[in-house]
Design an enzyme around this catalytic site. Sequence first.
Site, mmCIF file in Angstrom:
data_model
loop_
_atom_site.group_PDB
_atom_site.id
_atom_site.type_symbol
_atom_site.label_atom_id
_atom_site.label_comp_id
_atom_site.label_asym_id
_atom_site.label_seq_id
_atom_site.Cartn_x
_atom_site.Cartn_y
_atom_site.Cartn_z
ATOM 1 N N ARG A 58 33.357 45.319 52.916
ATOM 2 C CA ARG A 58 34.645 45.808 52.428
ATOM 3 C C ARG A 58 35.249 46.796 53.414
ATOM 4 N NH1 ARG A 58 35.917 49.072 46.725
ATOM 5 N NH2 ARG A 58 38.083 49.560 47.232
ATOM 6 N N ASN A 64 36.738 39.900 42.974
ATOM 7 C CA ASN A 64 37.963 39.776 43.756
ATOM 8 C C ASN A 64 37.772 38.870 44.972
ATOM 9 O OD1 ASN A 64 39.895 41.387 42.363
ATOM 10 N ND2 ASN A 64 38.841 43.234 43.062
ATOM 11 N N CYS A 106 41.172 40.947 34.968
ATOM 12 C CA CYS A 106 41.514 42.113 35.786
ATOM 13 C C CYS A 106 41.840 43.266 34.844
ATOM 14 C CB CYS A 106 42.712 41.784 36.673
ATOM 15 S SG CYS A 106 43.237 43.134 37.769
ATOM 16 N N HIS A 160 46.915 40.865 40.887
ATOM 17 C CA HIS A 160 47.325 41.919 41.811
ATOM 18 C C HIS A 160 48.717 41.682 42.386
ATOM 19 C CE1 HIS A 160 42.959 43.494 42.646
ATOM 20 N NE2 HIS A 160 43.330 43.543 41.371
ATOM 21 N N TYR A 177 49.657 47.257 43.282
ATOM 22 C CA TYR A 177 49.467 46.426 44.471
ATOM 23 C C TYR A 177 50.786 45.966 45.087
ATOM 24 C CZ TYR A 177 44.577 46.402 43.196
ATOM 25 O OH TYR A 177 43.298 46.804 42.912
#
Length: 428
Positions: A92, A146, A166, A196, A250
């Site tokens: 990540r 995700n 989510c 998102h 987002y």
Amino acid sequence: MSLKLAIVGGGSTYTPELIDGFARLRDTLPIGELVLIDPAAERLELIGGLARRIFARQSHDAVVTTTSDVAAGVAGADAVLLQLRVGGQAARNEDETWPLECGCVGQETTGAGGLAKALRTVPVVLDIAEQVRRASPDAWIVDFTNPVGIVTRALQTAGHKAVGLCNVAIGFQRRFAAHLGVAPELIRLDHVGLNHLTWERGVTLLDAPGSDSGREVLPELLTSYGPQIADDLLLPLPVIRRLGVVPSYYLRYFYQHDLVVEELKVKGSRAAAVAAIEQELLTMYADPTLDTKPALLGKRGGAFYSEAAVQLIASLLGTDGGTSVQVVNTRNDGILPFLPDDAVIEVPAAVDADGVRPLAQRPVEPLYAGLIAAVTAYEQLALDAALRGGRDRVFDALLAHPLVGQLELADRLTDRLLAHNREHLGWA
């Protein structure tokens, strides 16, 4: 009824949030056995021990077991939750770092970093789903991994009994309810878009929980609580008021992309902060006297996920006694007519033991529909790249992404993506 649930990625430091919800909401979701599945044995034992103590504190008699064997762990499960991270926080951190070298947002669910995560994740999730299908063919797969939209589309395209979840919608529901001083169950969202990439186009204050009648309160929220809403989203208040909708956080990556890039260059990746929090949490979890989720877990992310997960699973398994309306990620099937039927959208749906049925939506305004269509096209190309590999497919997905969209930029990002992910991509 006594249910068996399995969590793939059960060694996550976030799992105690789920456990806390399972313990508190046992009348809604009666769990008799919970299996935590993860290859990280040491972390798994820490989380398993804390889970047992949380259940014991709540006088919950569920049996908690741990295993690294997916097939054995999911056997006989009524529902399987997926919350895994291929490559961990280290991967990540890279997703959030190397795109910045090209002047692009570094983020784990959108842009080039989100594509990298999808490429690593989709093959692993599909392998797990096949094991679920063989061991428990009637089990529901609930995906929280995700990028949820792409992963859920992969699962549904492969014919799995899957739905994506989510916490953005339930977060808005809870914040709006707090502003108005009402119970969350009285708030229903006109929530539309992709995972998102959503907007709250309306907020209904219901006359009673589960009612179909109520009054629209979004204008009131924007008038009375606009500054707080804007602060939560880090978006300009005049823009939100002019649009008359509440975008998800987002959308900032799209609406203020260059500003966000400059901010990220200064403050560094979210992954680094989360990694530090995780180490502190693991130390706490090792304390044999700890039997509640620590307050620090609230900084880990994923607020209200346990409540959303309990609501969704209870409806799917029929333990809540009826049909509920919940925001989920599921197959489009004509709900948004400008998208392919097999696209995965995030909208309110009727959920019960018969499955998930997205509710009809009023026409989506061009300002939002255009971006939804563009990102859907990217997601389709991203899924193709994840399933079949190949540099050209990765390049095509990046070129289609609204945050990239330039030949030279897509080319540089493709090279960096492949260089940073070769160990996870068998074809690279």
